[in-house]
Design an enzyme around this catalytic site. Sequence first.
Site, PDB file in Angstrom:
ATOM      1  N   GLY A 251       0.683  -1.126   0.174  1.00  0.00           N
ATOM      2  CA  GLY A 251      -0.063   0.003  -0.085  1.00  0.00           C
ATOM      3  C   GLY A 251       0.711   1.325  -0.133  1.00  0.00           C
ATOM      4  O   GLY A 251       0.053   2.339  -0.374  1.00  0.00           O
ATOM      5  N   GLU A 293       3.757  -6.994   2.156  1.00  0.00           N
ATOM      6  CA  GLU A 293       3.583  -7.370   0.678  1.00  0.00           C
ATOM      7  C   GLU A 293       3.400  -6.092   0.041  1.00  0.00           C
ATOM      8  O   GLU A 293       2.608  -5.805  -0.712  1.00  0.00           O
ATOM      9  CB  GLU A 293       2.493  -8.312   0.516  1.00  0.00           C
ATOM     10  CG  GLU A 293       2.259  -9.440   1.122  1.00  0.00           C
ATOM     11  CD  GLU A 293       0.757 -10.148   1.190  1.00  0.00           C
ATOM     12  OE1 GLU A 293      -0.033  -9.373   0.749  1.00  0.00           O
ATOM     13  OE2 GLU A 293       0.728 -11.237   1.717  1.00  0.00           O
ATOM     14  N   PRO A 294       4.652  -5.268  -0.002  1.00  0.00           N
ATOM     15  CA  PRO A 294       4.719  -4.137  -1.093  1.00  0.00           C
ATOM     16  C   PRO A 294       4.822  -4.585  -2.458  1.00  0.00           C
ATOM     17  O   PRO A 294       5.339  -5.493  -2.863  1.00  0.00           O
ATOM     18  CB  PRO A 294       5.861  -3.352  -0.544  1.00  0.00           C
ATOM     19  CG  PRO A 294       6.974  -4.366  -0.019  1.00  0.00           C
ATOM     20  CD  PRO A 294       5.938  -5.516   0.499  1.00  0.00           C
ATOM     21  N   GLY A 295       4.114  -3.790  -3.122  1.00  0.00           N
ATOM     22  CA  GLY A 295       4.495  -3.934  -4.805  1.00  0.00           C
ATOM     23  C   GLY A 295       4.906  -2.616  -5.501  1.00  0.00           C
ATOM     24  O   GLY A 295       6.022  -2.617  -5.756  1.00  0.00           O
ATOM     25  N   ARG A 333      -4.080   3.048 -16.309  1.00  0.00           N
ATOM     26  CA  ARG A 333      -4.206   3.611 -15.069  1.00  0.00           C
ATOM     27  C   ARG A 333      -4.813   5.117 -15.286  1.00  0.00           C
ATOM     28  O   ARG A 333      -5.556   5.313 -14.427  1.00  0.00           O
ATOM     29  CB  ARG A 333      -3.170   3.673 -14.234  1.00  0.00           C
ATOM     30  CG  ARG A 333      -2.458   2.279 -13.930  1.00  0.00           C
ATOM     31  CD  ARG A 333      -1.189   2.178 -13.032  1.00  0.00           C
ATOM     32  NE  ARG A 333      -1.795   2.381 -11.577  1.00  0.00           N
ATOM     33  CZ  ARG A 333      -1.791   3.706 -11.147  1.00  0.00           C
ATOM     34  NH1 ARG A 333      -1.092   4.787 -11.592  1.00  0.00           N
ATOM     35  NH2 ARG A 333      -2.293   3.905  -9.981  1.00  0.00           N
ATOM     36  N   TYR A 337      -8.177   5.131 -12.906  1.00  0.00           N
ATOM     37  CA  TYR A 337      -7.890   5.702 -11.905  1.00  0.00           C
ATOM     38  C   TYR A 337      -7.665   7.295 -11.764  1.00  0.00           C
ATOM     39  O   TYR A 337      -7.249   7.775 -10.593  1.00  0.00           O
ATOM     40  CB  TYR A 337      -6.990   4.989 -10.612  1.00  0.00           C
ATOM     41  CG  TYR A 337      -6.998   3.343 -10.962  1.00  0.00           C
ATOM     42  CD1 TYR A 337      -7.689   2.791 -10.508  1.00  0.00           C
ATOM     43  CD2 TYR A 337      -5.719   3.008 -11.479  1.00  0.00           C
ATOM     44  CE1 TYR A 337      -7.667   1.464 -10.624  1.00  0.00           C
ATOM     45  CE2 TYR A 337      -5.582   1.502 -11.740  1.00  0.00           C
ATOM     46  CZ  TYR A 337      -6.669   0.934 -11.309  1.00  0.00           C
ATOM     47  OH  TYR A 337      -6.391  -0.384 -11.244  1.00  0.00           O
ATOM     48  N   CYS A 364      -8.607   4.298 -30.202  1.00  0.00           N
ATOM     49  CA  CYS A 364      -9.784   4.946 -30.767  1.00  0.00           C
ATOM     50  C   CYS A 364     -10.585   5.472 -29.419  1.00  0.00           C
ATOM     51  O   CYS A 364     -11.691   5.144 -29.640  1.00  0.00           O
ATOM     52  CB  CYS A 364     -10.561   3.883 -31.688  1.00  0.00           C
ATOM     53  SG  CYS A 364      -9.443   3.468 -33.043  1.00  0.00           S
TER      54      CYS A 364
HETATM   55  N1  LLP Z   1      -1.211  -7.452  -1.042  1.00  0.00           N
HETATM   56  C1  LLP Z   1      -2.409  -7.702  -1.300  1.00  0.00           C
HETATM   57  C2  LLP Z   1      -3.289  -8.805  -0.889  1.00  0.00           C
HETATM   58  C3  LLP Z   1      -2.957  -6.685  -2.508  1.00  0.00           C
HETATM   59  O1  LLP Z   1      -4.192  -6.855  -2.660  1.00  0.00           O
HETATM   60  C4  LLP Z   1      -2.034  -5.983  -3.245  1.00  0.00           C
HETATM   61  C5  LLP Z   1      -2.588  -4.924  -4.135  1.00  0.00           C
HETATM   62  C6  LLP Z   1      -0.755  -5.865  -2.624  1.00  0.00           C
HETATM   63  C7  LLP Z   1      -0.431  -6.678  -1.542  1.00  0.00           C
HETATM   64  C8  LLP Z   1       0.328  -4.555  -3.221  1.00  0.00           C
HETATM   65  O2  LLP Z   1       0.071  -3.582  -2.890  1.00  0.00           O
HETATM   66  P1  LLP Z   1       0.702  -2.056  -3.309  1.00  0.00           P
HETATM   67  O3  LLP Z   1       1.853  -2.148  -2.357  1.00  0.00           O
HETATM   68  O4  LLP Z   1       1.068  -2.372  -4.688  1.00  0.00           O
HETATM   69  O5  LLP Z   1      -0.106  -0.973  -3.076  1.00  0.00           O
HETATM   70  N2  LLP Z   1      -4.278  -1.962  -9.977  1.00  0.00           N
HETATM   71  C9  LLP Z   1      -4.284  -0.786  -8.913  1.00  0.00           C
HETATM   72  C10 LLP Z   1      -3.815  -1.302  -7.539  1.00  0.00           C
HETATM   73  C11 LLP Z   1      -4.538  -2.433  -7.122  1.00  0.00           C
HETATM   74  C12 LLP Z   1      -4.006  -3.032  -5.969  1.00  0.00           C
HETATM   75  C13 LLP Z   1      -4.260  -4.360  -5.536  1.00  0.00           C
HETATM   76  N3  LLP Z   1      -3.949  -4.821  -4.393  1.00  0.00           N
HETATM   77  C14 LLP Z   1      -3.442   0.518  -9.416  1.00  0.00           C
HETATM   78  O6  LLP Z   1      -2.825   0.215 -10.575  1.00  0.00           O
HETATM   79  O7  LLP Z   1      -3.490   1.727  -9.039  1.00  0.00           O
END
Ligand code: LLP
Length: 440
Positions: A251, A293-295, A333, A337, A364
């Site tokens: 997050g 669990e960062p992404g 995105r 969003y 298009c």
């Molecule tokens: N763990 C779980 C269970 C999740 O559902 C997510 C993301 C993460 C970790 C990683 O979160 P992060 O650190 O990346 O915020 N497609 C959307 C974002 C959807 C997030 C879904 N869950 C966007 O492009 O903004």
Amino acid sequence: MRQEMLLGTQRVNGDGVLEIGGCDAVALAREFGTPLYVVDEQCLRDKCRAYREAFAAHYPDSHISFSGKVLTTTAVFKIAHQEGLGLDVSSEGELYTALRAGIPAKDIVFHGNNKSQREIERAVIEGVGRVGVDSMEEISALQEAAAARDAVVDVLVRVAPGVAADTHTHIQTGRVDTKFGFSIVGGAAKEAVEAALAAPNLRVRGINCHIGSQIMETEPFVQAVELMVAFAAELRDALGFVVEELDLGGGLGVRYLPEDRPPTLDEHARAIAGALRAACERRGLPLPRLIQEPGRSLAGEAGVTLYTVGVVKTVPGVRTYVVVDGGLSDNPRPALYDARYHAIVANKANAPRTKTVTVSGKHCETDTLISDLQVPEIEPGDILAVQTTGAYNYSMASNYNRLPRPAMVLVRDGRAEVIVEREGLEDLVRLDRLPPRLRD
Ligand code: LLP
């Protein structure tokens, strides 16, 4: 003074050209074509390491997993794992990618709010480290699949703590009104833990949540910690169950625009660790293992998308459209969003930004990538580098208008290697079938 945002290893060389990982962005565009996803390996590694170290410093019993959905490729998974991270997946396809990257199943957490029977069986057969169970149906199905194979599966129970983080509503995932997990409010979460504890082939290790994404402050995380620990105390009191592991999801936000100021990793880790310690102490609970669990905060700033400028069209008195050779299909995105991005004209990176334009794609429909971007004099053939495209761009890409998906290159120390091939026209029709009656 112009505010320039250079991320990771980006720099502007003596010729005024943007470099990423020591590679000239214009040369990358020429060699590999555009649109092109560029991944800055050093930046990705640094972020993974810094995240892990920040939590290790503030909370030694912590474990970081890379959230595989953000940038789903074997090379990226491999890099994250080499940096000491586990991996979180949320479908059979992501799991398959992780296994193909050579990630040991025990280092994988399998999430997902509607896992198919096949996915549940696959999780058991492969022996993934944790399954995040999300529904009563899944608890029964997982118990059955595990019993049939005489396996014991470690699970986390997905909880909705009831936090509405200040982010786009599509990516607020921890509210009470959510399809994810079990709500603490109303008692569903407690019933789910009870059901999982009663399942002989499931071993409940703890609880997990994810409150949303691109969160730019520490407060919602602190709130989530407090709600989760209060719930852990309730579980201890009501069921005699002690939470060993607390998985808070991801997050943390990143810089999309020069003015963005997400919390530093140190602030983030300090706030979460401090809140967790204090809350556990207050309730007399042992400190759990903390999983994150960062992404986005690992991969986002490591990605740049290079485009070639095609048409430059001025609607007099209205605006100038700068149209690039990709758009909605490689970055949905902005459309989904209202996401905002920053970009640099890679071949004029030092030139003063004197004009305001709107960057659009070639689809298009009105696929605005960036509205109101300050740019230097811009013309067809220029290379536009859109920053912070490492998270949820490639992994959410489509073939709309039958645009082939771009290639992805990994750059480091002046070397560029393809980690995802560019799709070709044949790929676009590979799965099409023409029934005999439609053939001439
Ligand atoms: N763990 C779980 C269970 C999740 O559902 C997510 C993301 C993460 C970790 C990683 O979160 P992060 O650190 O990346 O915020 N497609 C959307 C974002 C959807 C997030 C879904 N869950 C966007 O492009 O903004």
